[in-house]
Design a protein around this motif. Structure first.
Motif, PDB file in Angstrom:
ATOM      1  N   GLY A   1       0.789  -1.226   0.000  1.00  0.00           N
ATOM      2  CA  GLY A   1       0.000   0.000   0.000  1.00  0.00           C
ATOM      3  C   GLY A   1       0.817   1.270   0.000  1.00  0.00           C
ATOM      4  O   GLY A   1       0.269   2.364  -0.220  1.00  0.00           O
ATOM      5  N   PHE A   2       2.121   1.155   0.242  1.00  0.00           N
ATOM      6  CA  PHE A   2       2.974   2.346   0.226  1.00  0.00           C
ATOM      7  C   PHE A   2       3.515   2.559  -1.175  1.00  0.00           C
ATOM      8  O   PHE A   2       4.016   1.638  -1.811  1.00  0.00           O
ATOM      9  N   HIS A   3       3.436   3.786  -1.659  1.00  0.00           N
ATOM     10  CA  HIS A   3       3.908   4.117  -3.002  1.00  0.00           C
ATOM     11  C   HIS A   3       5.245   4.851  -2.916  1.00  0.00           C
ATOM     12  O   HIS A   3       5.330   5.936  -2.331  1.00  0.00           O
ATOM     13  N   ASP A   4       6.252   4.239  -3.438  1.00  0.00           N
ATOM     14  CA  ASP A   4       7.613   4.788  -3.427  1.00  0.00           C
ATOM     15  C   ASP A   4       7.610   6.174  -4.087  1.00  0.00           C
ATOM     16  O   ASP A   4       7.266   6.303  -5.262  1.00  0.00           O
ATOM     17  N   PRO A   5       8.008   7.230  -3.355  1.00  0.00           N
ATOM     18  CA  PRO A   5       7.976   8.572  -3.932  1.00  0.00           C
ATOM     19  C   PRO A   5       9.176   8.926  -4.818  1.00  0.00           C
ATOM     20  O   PRO A   5       9.200  10.008  -5.406  1.00  0.00           O
ATOM     21  N   THR A   6      10.153   8.033  -4.917  1.00  0.00           N
ATOM     22  CA  THR A   6      11.325   8.358  -5.735  1.00  0.00           C
ATOM     23  C   THR A   6      10.980   8.264  -7.226  1.00  0.00           C
ATOM     24  O   THR A   6      10.105   7.497  -7.618  1.00  0.00           O
ATOM     25  N   PRO A   7      11.671   9.047  -8.061  1.00  0.00           N
ATOM     26  CA  PRO A   7      11.325   9.102  -9.488  1.00  0.00           C
ATOM     27  C   PRO A   7      11.327   7.753 -10.189  1.00  0.00           C
ATOM     28  O   PRO A   7      10.482   7.497 -11.048  1.00  0.00           O
ATOM     29  N   HIS A   8      12.271   6.892  -9.851  1.00  0.00           N
ATOM     30  CA  HIS A   8      12.393   5.609 -10.543  1.00  0.00           C
ATOM     31  C   HIS A   8      11.795   4.442  -9.737  1.00  0.00           C
ATOM     32  O   HIS A   8      11.930   3.286 -10.150  1.00  0.00           O
TER      33      HIS A   8
ATOM     34  N   ASP B   1      12.649  -0.437   6.329  1.00  0.00           N
ATOM     35  CA  ASP B   1      12.226   0.955   6.476  1.00  0.00           C
ATOM     36  C   ASP B   1      11.107   1.077   7.494  1.00  0.00           C
ATOM     37  O   ASP B   1      10.123   0.325   7.449  1.00  0.00           O
ATOM     38  N   PHE B   2      11.262   2.028   8.406  1.00  0.00           N
ATOM     39  CA  PHE B   2      10.133   2.430   9.243  1.00  0.00           C
ATOM     40  C   PHE B   2       9.429   3.560   8.520  1.00  0.00           C
ATOM     41  O   PHE B   2      10.022   4.610   8.244  1.00  0.00           O
ATOM     42  N   ILE B   3       8.164   3.347   8.201  1.00  0.00           N
ATOM     43  CA  ILE B   3       7.370   4.356   7.494  1.00  0.00           C
ATOM     44  C   ILE B   3       6.137   4.644   8.336  1.00  0.00           C
ATOM     45  O   ILE B   3       5.313   3.752   8.568  1.00  0.00           O
ATOM     46  N   GLU B   4       6.051   5.869   8.796  1.00  0.00           N
ATOM     47  CA  GLU B   4       4.931   6.261   9.650  1.00  0.00           C
ATOM     48  C   GLU B   4       3.594   5.961   8.961  1.00  0.00           C
ATOM     49  O   GLU B   4       3.374   6.339   7.812  1.00  0.00           O
TER      50      GLU B   4
END
Length: 272
Positions: free
Chosen positions: A47-54, A91-94
Motif C-alpha cells: 500500500g505504500f507508493h515509493d515517492p522516488t522518481p524511478h 524501512d520504518f514508514i509512519e
C-alpha cells in the motif's frame, strides 16, 4: 582489517550496482573481514507508493525467496572463509507499522540480523525520500519552513521507529542515526538541537538497541562525516549503546569504506 561489516547491500538493490554476491564475498575475504551481513532494502510495505522518481528504493517482494535462498547457499559454500549473515534493512514508514509487522512476522524467522532505518518522512504533501537528493531535501525545507524543521521531523519519526511495536522480529539495530545530515554542506543546521538527539539516544538505550556506525557518509560530498559524527558517538557510549560498523556498500568496492577514518574520528574500544 579484522572487522565485521554489518551493513552490506546486494544485486537485489534496484539503485545499487549489479555486483553479484560472490564479488562482495571475495572482496570481503581479500580485505580480511571477519564477516558481513547482507542487509538488502526490504520490500516496501503493502500500500505504500515509493515517492522516488524511478521507484527503486527497495527490492521487490517477489524476490524475497530467491534472496534468502541465495544467501543460505553462500553461507554453506563459504563457511570456512567468512561468517555470512542473512539480514535486511527495513524501512520504518509512519502509518505503515502494521504492514511492516506483518512482513517481519513472515520473514523474520529467516533472518540472522537486521537494521531499522528511516528514509521516508511524511508531511502534509505526502511522503518524501529525505536522503534521495539535495533537491528533495531542499523541497522539504521549503515546505516545512527551515532546515531545523526537517531535522525535527526526522528525529520525531526516528523516535517513533525506536518505540514502535513491530513484533518479535523487530530489528535490533538503528541505521545511520544522523542520515538527516547527508546534505549538511549545502543545508547547514546552524541551530542544531542536540537535546533532541540525546533524547533519541536515551530511547535507543532504553530499548537496548544497537547503532549502525556507518562509513558511507564520509564519501558523500555534501556530508563528509560518518553517520553518526563523533559527538553523537560519544553521547551513545555514555549510555553504553553498542555499535556495529557498516560500510553501507552498494558495490563490492565499497566494502569497508570509511572504516579507517571512522576509527580516527571516534575510536571505539569495543568489538564490532
Amino acid at each position: 582489517m579484522n572487522v565485521y561489516d554489518g551493513h552490506v547491500h546486494t544485486p537485489y538493490c534496484p539503485h545499487g550496482s549489479k555486483d553479484d554476491f560472490t564479488k562482495y564475498i571475495e572482496r570481503a575475504i581479500e580485505l580480511g573481514l571477519t564477516g558481513l551481513t547482507f542487509t538488502e532494502h526490504a520490500p516496501l510495505p503493502a500500500g505504500f507508493h515509493d515517492p522516488t522518481p524511478h521507484k527503486d528504493s527497495a527490492m521487490k517482494l517477489e524476490h524475497m525467496e530467491a534472496y534468502l535462498q541465495q544467501i543460505k547457499e553462500l553461507k554453506k559454500e563459504y563457511e570456512r572463509d567468512l561468517t555470512i549473515s542473512t539480514g535486511l534493512e527495513v524501512d520504518f514508514i509512519e502509518g505503515f507499522e502494521a504492514e511492516t509487522k506483518t512482513f517481519l512476522d513472515t520473514y523474520g524467522p529467516y533472518l540472522d540480523d537486521s537494521i531499522l532505518s528511516v528514509h521516508f518522512l511524511k508531511t502534509a504533501k505526502g511522503y518524501h525520500c529525505m536522503d534521495y537528493s539535495p533537491d528533495v531535501f531542499g523541497e522539504m525545507i521549503d515546505e516545512l519552513g527551515t532546515v531545523q524543521d526537517v531535522y525535527a521531523l526526522y528525529y520525531r519519526t526516528l523516535k517513533r521507529s525506536i518505540q514502535s511495536e513491530l513484533g518479535a522480529y523487530k530489528p535490533k539495530r538503528i541505521g545511520h542515526i544522523s542520515l538527516v545530515m547527508k546534505f549538511q554542506q549545502k543545508y547547514p543546521n546552524l541551530k542544531l538541537d542536540k537535546e533532541m538527539i540525546r533524547e533519541t539516544l536515551d530511547l535507543v538505550a532504553k530499548q537496548k538497541l544497537h547503532l549502525d556506525y556507518n562509513g558511507s557518509g564520509m564519501n558523500k560530498p555534501l556530508c563528509r562525516e560518518p553517520y553518526p559524527p563523533r559527538w553523537i558517538v560519544e553521547e551513545a557510549l555514555k549510555r553504553d549503546i553498542p555499535f556495529v560498523y557498516g560500510s553501507d556498500a552498494h558495490s563490492a568496492k565499497e566494502l569497508g569504506q570509511g572504516y579507517v577514518n571512522l576509527m580516527k574520528e571516534a575510536p571505539l574500544n569495543q568489538p564490532f
